[in-house]
Design an enzyme around this catalytic site. Structure first.
Site, PDB file in Angstrom:
ATOM      1  N   ASN A  47       0.806  -1.235   0.000  1.00  0.00           N
ATOM      2  CA  ASN A  47       0.000   0.000   0.000  1.00  0.00           C
ATOM      3  C   ASN A  47       0.837   1.284   0.000  1.00  0.00           C
ATOM      4  OD1 ASN A  47       0.695  -0.790   2.626  1.00  0.00           O
ATOM      5  ND2 ASN A  47      -0.966   0.386   3.512  1.00  0.00           N
ATOM      6  N   CYS A  80      -3.286   1.559   6.351  1.00  0.00           N
ATOM      7  CA  CYS A  80      -3.744   0.877   7.569  1.00  0.00           C
ATOM      8  C   CYS A  80      -4.312   1.882   8.570  1.00  0.00           C
ATOM      9  CB  CYS A  80      -2.617   0.061   8.175  1.00  0.00           C
ATOM     10  SG  CYS A  80      -1.094   0.970   8.377  1.00  0.00           S
ATOM     11  N   GLU A  87       3.286  -5.205  12.319  1.00  0.00           N
ATOM     12  CA  GLU A  87       2.356  -4.085  12.117  1.00  0.00           C
ATOM     13  C   GLU A  87       1.249  -4.609  11.215  1.00  0.00           C
ATOM     14  OE1 GLU A  87       2.508  -1.416  13.721  1.00  0.00           O
ATOM     15  OE2 GLU A  87       4.485  -1.852  14.551  1.00  0.00           O
TER      16      GLU A  87
HETATM   17  O1  TXE Z   1      -1.035  -8.813   2.426  1.00  0.00           O
HETATM   18  P1  TXE Z   1       0.014  -9.846   2.914  1.00  0.00           P
HETATM   19  P2  TXE Z   1      -1.949  -8.913   1.142  1.00  0.00           P
HETATM   20  C1  TXE Z   1      -4.376  -6.193   4.724  1.00  0.00           C
HETATM   21  C2  TXE Z   1      -5.527  -5.777   3.870  1.00  0.00           C
HETATM   22  C3  TXE Z   1      -5.408  -6.655   2.688  1.00  0.00           C
HETATM   23  C4  TXE Z   1      -4.930  -7.932   3.334  1.00  0.00           C
HETATM   24  C5  TXE Z   1      -4.179  -8.865   2.453  1.00  0.00           C
HETATM   25  O2  TXE Z   1      -6.732  -6.032   4.535  1.00  0.00           O
HETATM   26  O3  TXE Z   1      -6.586  -6.833   1.994  1.00  0.00           O
HETATM   27  O4  TXE Z   1      -4.067  -7.498   4.370  1.00  0.00           O
HETATM   28  O5  TXE Z   1      -3.223  -8.168   1.681  1.00  0.00           O
HETATM   29  C6  TXE Z   1       4.376 -11.099   2.432  1.00  0.00           C
HETATM   30  N1  TXE Z   1       5.743 -15.354   4.938  1.00  0.00           N
HETATM   31  N2  TXE Z   1      -3.198  -5.374   4.565  1.00  0.00           N
HETATM   32  O6  TXE Z   1      -2.371 -10.295   0.841  1.00  0.00           O
HETATM   33  O7  TXE Z   1      -0.197 -11.162   2.237  1.00  0.00           O
HETATM   34  C7  TXE Z   1       3.889 -10.589   1.107  1.00  0.00           C
HETATM   35  O8  TXE Z   1       4.631 -11.129   0.047  1.00  0.00           O
HETATM   36  C8  TXE Z   1       6.396 -14.203   4.787  1.00  0.00           C
HETATM   37  C9  TXE Z   1      -2.950  -4.456   5.594  1.00  0.00           C
HETATM   38  O9  TXE Z   1      -1.268  -8.202   0.085  1.00  0.00           O
HETATM   39  O10 TXE Z   1       0.011  -9.795   4.386  1.00  0.00           O
HETATM   40  C10 TXE Z   1       4.065  -9.098   1.282  1.00  0.00           C
HETATM   41  O11 TXE Z   1       5.431  -8.755   1.074  1.00  0.00           O
HETATM   42  N3  TXE Z   1       5.901 -13.157   4.108  1.00  0.00           N
HETATM   43  C11 TXE Z   1      -1.664  -3.827   5.484  1.00  0.00           C
HETATM   44  C12 TXE Z   1       3.706  -8.899   2.759  1.00  0.00           C
HETATM   45  O12 TXE Z   1       3.860 -10.174   3.362  1.00  0.00           O
HETATM   46  C13 TXE Z   1       4.684 -13.287   3.556  1.00  0.00           C
HETATM   47  C14 TXE Z   1      -0.969  -3.702   4.244  1.00  0.00           C
HETATM   48  C15 TXE Z   1       2.266  -8.407   2.989  1.00  0.00           C
HETATM   49  O13 TXE Z   1       1.380  -9.255   2.309  1.00  0.00           O
HETATM   50  C16 TXE Z   1       3.945 -14.463   3.679  1.00  0.00           C
HETATM   51  C17 TXE Z   1      -1.294  -4.718   3.293  1.00  0.00           C
HETATM   52  C18 TXE Z   1       4.525 -15.545   4.399  1.00  0.00           C
HETATM   53  N4  TXE Z   1       3.914 -16.704   4.576  1.00  0.00           N
HETATM   54  C19 TXE Z   1      -2.395  -5.496   3.470  1.00  0.00           C
HETATM   55  N5  TXE Z   1       2.772 -14.297   3.030  1.00  0.00           N
HETATM   56  C20 TXE Z   1      -1.271  -2.818   6.515  1.00  0.00           C
HETATM   57  N6  TXE Z   1      -1.627  -3.024   7.755  1.00  0.00           N
HETATM   58  O14 TXE Z   1      -0.607  -1.864   6.212  1.00  0.00           O
HETATM   59  C21 TXE Z   1       2.775 -13.071   2.511  1.00  0.00           C
HETATM   60  N7  TXE Z   1       3.936 -12.446   2.815  1.00  0.00           N
END
Ligand code: TXE
Length: 486
Positions: free
Chosen positions: A156, A288, A254
């Site tokens: 984001n 977020c 976070e």
């Molecule tokens: O996030 P992910 P996604 C929330 C928001 C969104 C949801 C899913 O609601 O719709 O999360 O988004 C890495 N081991 N937020 O799927 O999957 C991934 O490659 C290690 C809130 O995009 O959590 C990326 O670099 N790493 C939020 C990072 O984690 C892993 C911001 C975030 O991806 C992993 C984004 C694993 N097993 C989404 N799986 C905020 N709070 O700012 C994924 N990743």
């Protein structure tokens, strides 16, 4: 295609060089404003991560031994280069993420530069503690860097959140293996180039691209990576904690939010409306810290609603590269579908649609992009799913309340606890409510006003630990207490 920008070819940045993934696999990178592939990124795996860890381990002894001031100067040089490349980085961020270029230019990229400048200079002020017991002993606490640490960031605020982790980790003397989101890798790739230009020693920062389950998981599982700093979804955070916890890694998480805006009748209505529109829809609601539940004291409910809807009607949705655009594209088709499913849910839960709700198809080059109208609902129960689950898109609910106690109960009625915004002119109430709201970050009569020295992070399912200022430097170091008998 004549006139089309070139395909972006990204490589991993390991040991100071740009290298392809060992297995030779690549993923498509999509421009969300066009809905079209525009580049390729490495689909790295555990072998690439292992190489990055080796490079980081080899670089660590010299990096930790370098005087903090010298390390800091290198980081400030990176900050200067980010500033010098502001326009190029802003264009890349906008294209990769779908956010308005005006936002990337004024918020994302300048803040990424600030992160490096802040921690590059801040490390010089990081003093160790000592405890003197008259005639008995003196204790002093040394803070050692951890070694190799892992930084994993979301899509984001790509460069902004990536650097928010990397800069303090490096400043504290660690070497880093970092993975940006596979959905928005472009500015992280460019950062590698700037680090090369700044003269950051090889192996100190390694940037590996790829998916969460493959490259991210390999970082979390690697036995010689001592700490994981992660920003992303709550479910992913839970999974990471389950893997890294039994390995006794330090963890900073976070995670998501479902933040309330509490608007009291005595507030500066104009300011509350103006800022609430921003806190609802900035970056298409994909921050977020966005306030997605607006709770309004009943006497001003109708007035707030009308003024809010008028402003929402003025938000221009369209080409992120156009200077007049205020709402760009959502980050991906999957995310657009997720947000649309919540709009359907809100309707099935009895919500009245006051604005938006539909996909937007701009004319011209962005006709296939992932655009959504800013969407406003009212009439939903404070405890329905729409009001409890993180949507992370341009969707907000308006709800009237009658008493402070009721507003607090609803504000605290979710599993999240990241941030809250309070609008009132009554100082006593502002502090009283702030102290009772379950949120790690509270803004009174403002939103997103940041001071990098303050602790940043959430309560409850919004995370574990705090980033920012000394908190970040403490996270990335191991305290060792030394007691000397007098
Ligand atoms: O996030 P992910 P996604 C929330 C928001 C969104 C949801 C899913 O609601 O719709 O999360 O988004 C890495 N081991 N937020 O799927 O999957 C991934 O490659 C290690 C809130 O995009 O959590 C990326 O670099 N790493 C939020 C990072 O984690 C892993 C911001 C975030 O991806 C992993 C984004 C694993 N097993 C989404 N799986 C905020 N709070 O700012 C994924 N990743």
């Amino acid at each position: 295609m004549p006139g089309a920008p070139p395909m972006l070819q990204i490589q991993n940045y390991i040991n100071g060089e740009f290298v392809p993934p060992v297995a030779g696999r690549y993923l498509d990178n999509i421009d969300p404003a066009l809905g079209q592939v525009y580049g390729q990124i490495p689909d790295s795996d555990a072998t690439d991560i292992a190489r990055a860890v080796e490079a980081a381990e080899a670089a660590f002894p010299a990096w930790r031994a370098m005087p903090a001031e010298k390390r800091g100067r290198l980081l400030v040089r990176v900050a200067d280069l980010i500033e010098r490349n502001l326009e190029r980085l802003a264009q890349a961020e906008s294209r990769d993420n779908g956010k308005p270029v005006t936002l990337a230019r004024t918020v994302d990229i300048p803040r990424a530069a600030s992160n490096f400048a802040f921690f590059g200079t801040g490390i010089g002020h990081f003093a160790s503690e000592s405890h003197f017991q008259e005639g008995v002993a003196v204790n002093y606490t040394v803070r050692h860097p951890l070694g190799v640490v892992g930084c994993i960031s979301p899509w984001n605020l790509p460069l902004y959140l990536f650097t928010w982790k990397i800069a303090p980790a490096l400043a504290a003397g660690n070497c880093v293996v970092a993975k940006p989101s596979e959905i928005t890798p472009a500015t992280a790739y460019l950062l590698g180039e700037l680090c090369q230009e700044a003269g950051l020693p090889a192996g100190v920062l390694n940037i590996v691209h790829g998916t969460g389950p493959r490259a991210g998981q390999a970082i979390v599982e690697h036995p010689r990576i001592k700490a994981i700093s992660f920003t992303g979804g709550t479910k992913t955070g839970e999974h990471i904690a389950r893997t890294a916890g039994p390995m006794f890694k330090k963890l900073s998480l976070e995670l998501g939010g479902k933040n309330p805006n509490l608007v009291f009748a005595d507030c500066d209505l104009d300011a509350a409306v103006r800022t609430s529109v921003q806190s609802s829809f900035a970056n298409q609601g994909q921050i977020c810290l966005c306030g997605s539940r607006i709770l309004i004291e009943r006497p001003i409910y109708e007035q707030f609603k009308q003024a809010f809807l008028e402003r929402v009607a003025g938000l221009t949705v369209g080409d992120p590269l156009a200077e007049t655009t205020r709402q760009g594209a959502l980050v991906s088709e999957a995310h657009l579908e997720k947000v649309q499913s919540y709009i359907a849910l809100a309707q099935s839960e009895g919500g009245r649609l006051l604005a938006g709700g539909r996909r937007v198809q701009p004319e011209g080059r962005c006709a296939g992009g992932y655009f959504l109208e800013p969407t406003v609902f009212e009439g939903l129960a404070p405890d329905c799913r729409t009001n409890r689950e993180e949507i992370f898109g341009p969707v907000v609910t308006l709800t009237p309340f009658d008493t402070e106690a009721e507003a607090l109960q609803w504000a605290n009625g979710t599993d999240y606890g990241l941030s809250a915004t309070i609008w009132t002119r009554d100082l006593d109430r502002a502090h009283r409510v702030a102290h009772q709201v379950h949120a790690g970050v509270v803004w009174i009569n403002t939103w997103l006003l940041r001071d990098l020295r303050t602790p940043f992070g959430g309560m409850k399912n919004s995370g574990v630990g705090r980033e920012g200022g000394l908190e970040a430097l403490r996270f990335f170091t191991e305290p060792q207490n030394i007691c000397v008998k007098l």
